[in-house]
Design a protein around this motif. Structure first.
Motif, PDB file in Angstrom:
ATOM      1  N   THR A  12      55.031 -27.742  27.332  1.00 40.75           N
ATOM      2  CA  THR A  12      56.377 -28.251  27.220  1.00 40.75           C
ATOM      3  C   THR A  12      56.469 -28.245  28.524  1.00 40.75           C
ATOM      4  O   THR A  12      56.536 -27.083  29.483  1.00 40.75           O
ATOM      5  CB  THR A  12      57.362 -27.465  26.778  1.00 40.75           C
ATOM      6  N   GLY A  13      57.670 -29.683  29.602  1.00 39.77           N
ATOM      7  CA  GLY A  13      58.527 -29.168  30.693  1.00 39.77           C
ATOM      8  C   GLY A  13      57.251 -29.809  31.632  1.00 39.77           C
ATOM      9  O   GLY A  13      57.170 -28.700  32.567  1.00 39.77           O
ATOM     10  N   ALA A  14      56.321 -30.387  31.171  1.00 41.76           N
ATOM     11  CA  ALA A  14      54.830 -30.313  32.115  1.00 41.76           C
ATOM     12  C   ALA A  14      54.852 -31.376  33.189  1.00 41.76           C
ATOM     13  O   ALA A  14      53.998 -31.722  34.167  1.00 41.76           O
ATOM     14  CB  ALA A  14      53.884 -30.690  31.223  1.00 41.76           C
ATOM     15  N   ALA A  15      56.442 -31.821  33.508  1.00 41.73           N
ATOM     16  CA  ALA A  15      56.227 -33.470  33.970  1.00 41.73           C
ATOM     17  C   ALA A  15      56.138 -32.629  35.924  1.00 41.73           C
ATOM     18  O   ALA A  15      56.476 -33.307  36.711  1.00 41.73           O
ATOM     19  CB  ALA A  15      57.025 -34.720  33.794  1.00 41.73           C
ATOM     20  N   ARG A  16      57.119 -31.707  35.712  1.00 39.48           N
ATOM     21  CA  ARG A  16      57.148 -31.561  37.167  1.00 39.48           C
ATOM     22  C   ARG A  16      57.439 -30.078  37.125  1.00 39.48           C
ATOM     23  O   ARG A  16      57.122 -28.499  35.712  1.00 39.48           O
ATOM     24  CB  ARG A  16      58.372 -31.438  37.598  1.00 39.48           C
ATOM     25  N   GLY A  17      57.388 -28.825  38.443  1.00 38.29           N
ATOM     26  CA  GLY A  17      57.635 -27.305  38.074  1.00 38.29           C
ATOM     27  C   GLY A  17      56.356 -26.257  37.679  1.00 38.29           C
ATOM     28  O   GLY A  17      55.776 -26.898  38.071  1.00 38.29           O
ATOM     29  N   GLN A  18      56.720 -25.346  37.313  1.00 39.40           N
ATOM     30  CA  GLN A  18      56.084 -25.026  36.991  1.00 39.40           C
ATOM     31  C   GLN A  18      54.861 -25.214  35.676  1.00 39.40           C
ATOM     32  O   GLN A  18      54.247 -25.080  35.575  1.00 39.40           O
ATOM     33  CB  GLN A  18      56.641 -23.250  35.598  1.00 39.40           C
ATOM     34  N   GLY A  19      55.513 -26.356  34.518  1.00 43.93           N
ATOM     35  CA  GLY A  19      55.254 -26.510  33.547  1.00 43.93           C
ATOM     36  C   GLY A  19      53.634 -27.174  34.128  1.00 43.93           C
ATOM     37  O   GLY A  19      52.778 -27.513  33.636  1.00 43.93           O
ATOM     38  N   GLU A  20      54.070 -28.899  34.931  1.00 38.71           N
ATOM     39  CA  GLU A  20      53.172 -29.440  36.190  1.00 38.71           C
ATOM     40  C   GLU A  20      51.921 -28.511  36.727  1.00 38.71           C
ATOM     41  O   GLU A  20      50.725 -28.966  35.959  1.00 38.71           O
ATOM     42  CB  GLU A  20      53.790 -30.007  36.987  1.00 38.71           C
ATOM     43  N   GLN A  21      52.360 -27.065  37.109  1.00 39.78           N
ATOM     44  CA  GLN A  21      51.258 -26.404  37.605  1.00 39.78           C
ATOM     45  C   GLN A  21      50.364 -25.120  36.979  1.00 39.78           C
ATOM     46  O   GLN A  21      49.405 -25.397  36.982  1.00 39.78           O
ATOM     47  CB  GLN A  21      51.851 -25.294  38.699  1.00 39.78           C
ATOM     48  N   GLU A  22      51.329 -25.341  35.851  1.00 39.15           N
ATOM     49  CA  GLU A  22      50.032 -25.109  34.640  1.00 39.15           C
ATOM     50  C   GLU A  22      48.937 -25.985  33.656  1.00 39.15           C
ATOM     51  O   GLU A  22      47.910 -26.040  33.018  1.00 39.15           O
ATOM     52  CB  GLU A  22      51.539 -24.459  33.313  1.00 39.15           C
ATOM     53  N   ALA A  23      49.702 -26.932  33.741  1.00 35.33           N
ATOM     54  CA  ALA A  23      48.649 -28.385  33.172  1.00 35.33           C
ATOM     55  C   ALA A  23      47.508 -28.179  34.178  1.00 35.33           C
ATOM     56  O   ALA A  23      46.283 -28.872  33.703  1.00 35.33           O
ATOM     57  CB  ALA A  23      49.311 -29.539  33.213  1.00 35.33           C
ATOM     58  N   ARG A  24      47.681 -28.352  35.493  1.00 34.02           N
ATOM     59  CA  ARG A  24      47.092 -28.386  36.571  1.00 34.02           C
ATOM     60  C   ARG A  24      45.854 -27.921  36.617  1.00 34.02           C
ATOM     61  O   ARG A  24      44.827 -27.616  36.174  1.00 34.02           O
ATOM     62  CB  ARG A  24      47.441 -28.836  37.475  1.00 34.02           C
ATOM     63  N   LEU A  25      46.005 -26.747  36.391  1.00 34.30           N
ATOM     64  CA  LEU A  25      45.385 -25.437  36.844  1.00 34.30           C
ATOM     65  C   LEU A  25      45.053 -25.227  35.418  1.00 34.30           C
ATOM     66  O   LEU A  25      43.731 -25.173  34.829  1.00 34.30           O
ATOM     67  CB  LEU A  25      46.601 -23.815  36.359  1.00 34.30           C
ATOM     68  N   PHE A  26      45.635 -25.877  34.364  1.00 38.61           N
ATOM     69  CA  PHE A  26      44.743 -25.289  32.798  1.00 38.61           C
ATOM     70  C   PHE A  26      43.276 -26.098  32.888  1.00 38.61           C
ATOM     71  O   PHE A  26      42.380 -26.448  32.475  1.00 38.61           O
ATOM     72  CB  PHE A  26      45.674 -25.775  31.377  1.00 38.61           C
ATOM     73  N   VAL A  27      43.933 -28.126  33.214  1.00 41.61           N
ATOM     74  CA  VAL A  27      43.112 -28.915  33.159  1.00 41.61           C
ATOM     75  C   VAL A  27      41.585 -27.644  34.212  1.00 41.61           C
ATOM     76  O   VAL A  27      40.078 -27.626  33.589  1.00 41.61           O
ATOM     77  CB  VAL A  27      42.820 -29.132  33.653  1.00 41.61           C
ATOM     78  N   ALA A  28      41.559 -27.841  35.267  1.00 43.35           N
ATOM     79  CA  ALA A  28      41.061 -26.713  35.977  1.00 43.35           C
ATOM     80  C   ALA A  28      39.833 -25.931  35.207  1.00 43.35           C
ATOM     81  O   ALA A  28      39.288 -25.812  35.872  1.00 43.35           O
ATOM     82  CB  ALA A  28      41.149 -26.868  37.576  1.00 43.35           C
ATOM     83  N   GLU A  29      40.359 -25.121  34.463  1.00 41.17           N
ATOM     84  CA  GLU A  29      40.012 -24.179  33.827  1.00 41.17           C
ATOM     85  C   GLU A  29      39.197 -24.455  32.328  1.00 41.17           C
ATOM     86  O   GLU A  29      38.475 -23.533  31.624  1.00 41.17           O
ATOM     87  CB  GLU A  29      40.304 -22.941  33.532  1.00 41.17           C
TER      88      GLU A  29
END
Length: 261
Positions: A12-29
């Motif tokens: 949740t809250g994935a469009a920017r900030g911490q949520g965005e970086q979590e989404a990017r890292l999770f996909v990379a992993e």
């Protein structure tokens, strides 16, 4: 191999900030990520960038049960399951406690506390059905201490930590681990409102706080969203397999104490 290969995680809250970086890292992993937010343009653009095979964006106001139901249904339709949740969405307002309007207190409670509750209640059965997984709740440094002028926010984050502990106890037998992130000062739009104003220079906000951070925080700076994302990854993968019900403070040493030198 990635640390999240085969996993499907809703953030949740994935469009920017911490949520965005979590989404990017999770996909990379190796994870497939369901990006949710109320910032449709930014969330949709991020999902497109990450690719249809890896990401799906759905609008989700975390206060609304029907939004949660719809997001879960969309995730299962696209990816077949959900076995991870990051309750990241939240808001921050600064106000003296006795001057805080009831409407402001209730709004913060609805998004930060009720949003996390609805996430756990809605997604935990799906994680159990998938064979187990993880829930990471975003609490705060203020969930384990006090801070002037953020009374409503601190109260909501104390509640998130309480929910985390109860959920960890109740869900352990279902194969679900539940932990909480407790970030301190992190350089995101939430803590730097100038970053959201098209007419303002976001560097001015950062520079104004830099001197204060050097005094208050032993590491002398604000944290980066990517640093919080790495902690969320740790709590969402097998590296933390024997950890549940715990708060993880990530604050550059702020909570450790004040350096008067």
């Amino acid at each position: 191999m990635g640390k999240l290969d085969g996993r499907v995680v809703l953030v949740t809250g994935a469009a920017r900030g911490q949520g965005e970086q979590e989404a990017r890292l999770f996909v990379a992993e190796g994870a497939r990520v369901v990006l949710t937010d109320v910032l449709d343009d930014q969330g949709g653009a991020l999902a497109k960038e990450l690719g249809d095979d890896n990401a799906l964006y759905r609008r989700l106001d975390v206060r609304r049960e029907d939004d949660w139901t719809a997001a879960v249904a969309a995730a299962k339709e696209r990816f077949g399951k959900i076995d991870g949740l990051v309750n990241n969405a939240g808001i921050l307002r600064f106000n003296e406690l006795t001057a805080t309007p009831l409407e402001e207190f209730q709004l913060i409670t609805q998004i930060n506390q009720v949003g996390a509750f609805l996430g756990i209640r809605t997604v935990a059965p799906e994680i159990e059905a998938a064979g187990g997984g993880t829930i990471v709740n975003t609490a705060s440094y203020t969930a384990v201490t006090g801070m002037a002028y953020v009374g409503a926010y601190a109260a909501s984050k104390h509640a998130v930590l309480g929910l985390t502990r109860v959920a960890a106890v109740e869900l352990a037998s279902k194969g679900i681990r539940v932990n909480a992130l407790c970030p301190g000062a992190i350089d995101t739009p939430m803590t730097n409102p100038a970053a959201l104003d098209p007419d303002a220079d976001p560097r001015a906000g950062r520079e104004a706080m830099a001197g204060l951070y050097r005094k208050l925080i032993p590491l002398g700076r604000a944290g980066e969203p990517e640093e919080v994302a790495r902690l969320a990854l740790f709590l969402s993968c097998a590296d933390s397999s024997y950890i549940t019900g715990q708060p993880f403070v990530i604050d550059g040493g702020w909570l450790a104490g004040v350096n008067l030198s």
